[in-house]
Design an enzyme around this catalytic site. Structure first.
Site, PDB file in Angstrom:
ATOM      1  CG  HIS A  51      -3.155  52.926  85.327  1.00 23.30           C
ATOM      2  ND1 HIS A  51      -3.669  54.100  84.850  1.00 23.30           N
ATOM      3  CD2 HIS A  51      -4.198  52.279  85.911  1.00 23.30           C
ATOM      4  CE1 HIS A  51      -4.955  54.170  85.133  1.00 23.30           C
ATOM      5  NE2 HIS A  51      -5.298  53.076  85.768  1.00 23.30           N
TER       6      HIS A  51
HETATM    7  C1  T46 Z   1      -8.269  53.662  86.334  1.00 19.53           C
HETATM    8  C2  T46 Z   1      -8.915  54.211  85.114  1.00 19.53           C
HETATM    9  C3  T46 Z   1     -10.078  53.384  84.637  1.00 19.53           C
HETATM   10  C4  T46 Z   1      -7.041  61.400  91.980  1.00 19.53           C
HETATM   11  O1  T46 Z   1      -6.422  62.266  92.612  1.00 19.53           O
HETATM   12  N1  T46 Z   1      -8.065  60.705  92.573  1.00 19.53           N
HETATM   13  C5  T46 Z   1      -8.767  59.753  91.920  1.00 19.53           C
HETATM   14  O2  T46 Z   1      -9.676  59.139  92.514  1.00 19.53           O
HETATM   15  C6  T46 Z   1      -8.425  59.461  90.547  1.00 19.53           C
HETATM   16  C7  T46 Z   1      -9.172  58.364  89.790  1.00 19.53           C
HETATM   17  C8  T46 Z   1      -7.398  60.145  89.967  1.00 19.53           C
HETATM   18  N2  T46 Z   1      -6.730  61.103  90.671  1.00 19.53           N
HETATM   19  C9  T46 Z   1      -5.667  61.860  90.003  1.00 19.53           C
HETATM   20  C10 T46 Z   1      -4.466  61.056  89.548  1.00 19.53           C
HETATM   21  C11 T46 Z   1      -3.952  61.844  88.366  1.00 19.53           C
HETATM   22  O3  T46 Z   1      -3.090  62.871  88.828  1.00 19.53           O
HETATM   23  O4  T46 Z   1      -6.202  62.456  88.828  1.00 19.53           O
HETATM   24  C12 T46 Z   1      -5.231  62.484  87.806  1.00 19.53           C
HETATM   25  C13 T46 Z   1      -5.751  61.772  86.561  1.00 19.53           C
HETATM   26  O5  T46 Z   1      -5.823  60.358  86.811  1.00 19.53           O
HETATM   27  P1  T46 Z   1      -5.299  59.270  85.787  1.00 19.53           P
HETATM   28  O6  T46 Z   1      -4.317  59.864  84.853  1.00 19.53           O
HETATM   29  O7  T46 Z   1      -4.868  58.061  86.553  1.00 19.53           O
HETATM   30  O8  T46 Z   1      -6.645  58.955  84.971  1.00 19.53           O
HETATM   31  P2  T46 Z   1      -6.921  57.736  83.982  1.00 19.53           P
HETATM   32  O9  T46 Z   1      -8.162  58.036  83.239  1.00 19.53           O
HETATM   33  O10 T46 Z   1      -5.708  57.406  83.195  1.00 19.53           O
HETATM   34  O11 T46 Z   1      -7.194  56.484  84.964  1.00 19.53           O
HETATM   35  C14 T46 Z   1      -8.350  56.468  85.789  1.00 19.53           C
HETATM   36  C15 T46 Z   1      -7.988  56.011  87.204  1.00 19.53           C
HETATM   37  O12 T46 Z   1      -6.945  56.843  87.745  1.00 19.53           O
HETATM   38  C16 T46 Z   1      -7.502  54.580  87.221  1.00 19.53           C
HETATM   39  O13 T46 Z   1      -7.449  54.103  88.542  1.00 19.53           O
HETATM   40  O14 T46 Z   1      -8.230  52.463  86.540  1.00 19.53           O
HETATM   41  O15 T46 Z   1      -9.316  55.581  85.243  1.00 19.53           O
END
Ligand code: T46
Length: 134
Positions: A51
């Site tokens: 993303h």
């Molecule tokens: C990024 C990379 C480096 C939350 O509710 N609060 C939070 O602070 C975060 C970080 C995530 N979430 C939720 C959103 C999704 O439903 O947790 C779930 C997993 O997050 P995501 O799939 O976005 O995780 P990554 O590892 O793909 O990405 C993360 C961060 O979301 C993103 O901002 O830059 O790490």
């Protein structure tokens, strides 16, 4: 001007007892820190991220272990291997990014300048590419 995949050096104060690394807002991390999260226990072969953020500024450091971060600004793509707890990589808005090659012990600590806001994410690559052409 922050370059794609720019690394910042954190303050290293280790001594004979072991390591101590400091990251201060507006000093080592070039923004006010509103949120900190960490990614750990990533299983072998897992890739995450995929993303871009519209406005969020972030900096990420591996506290233990290693992983690779791939950053793409729509023109250029760089791969940065993160394996030092003394450094952080800056992830600026408008940069598609994902992480891979996590070691099992990897803890990736992320500093962010805003609270979590799903509406700040661009999670579709074609939408991201279109946004870079505006
Ligand atoms: C990024 C990379 C480096 C939350 O509710 N609060 C939070 O602070 C975060 C970080 C995530 N979430 C939720 C959103 C999704 O439903 O947790 C779930 C997993 O997050 P995501 O799939 O976005 O995780 P990554 O590892 O793909 O990405 C993360 C961060 O979301 C993103 O901002 O830059 O790490």
């Amino acid at each position: 001007m922050i370059k794609l995949g720019e690394i910042v050096e954190l303050q290293t104060l280790g001594d004979s007892r072991g390591g101590l690394v400091v990251a201060e807002a507006q000093k080592h991390i070039p923004f006010e820190i509103q949120r900190v999260y960490w990614i750990h226990g990533t299983q072998a072969g897992v890739e995450r991220g995929f993303h871009a953020h519209k406005a969020l500024r972030q900096a990420a450091a591996v506290i233990t272990g290693a992983c690779d971060m791939i950053l793409d600004d729509g023109t250029e793509t760089v791969t940065v291997s993160l394996d030092s707890p003394r450094q952080a990589i800056l992830i600026e808005p408008g940069v598609w990014h994902y992480m891979k090659n996590f070691t099992l012990d990897c803890v990736l600590l992320v500093f962010a300048d805003a609270y979590y806001d799903e509406s700040d994410y661009i999670r579709d690559y074609n939408t991201f590419i279109r946004s870079t052409k505006k």
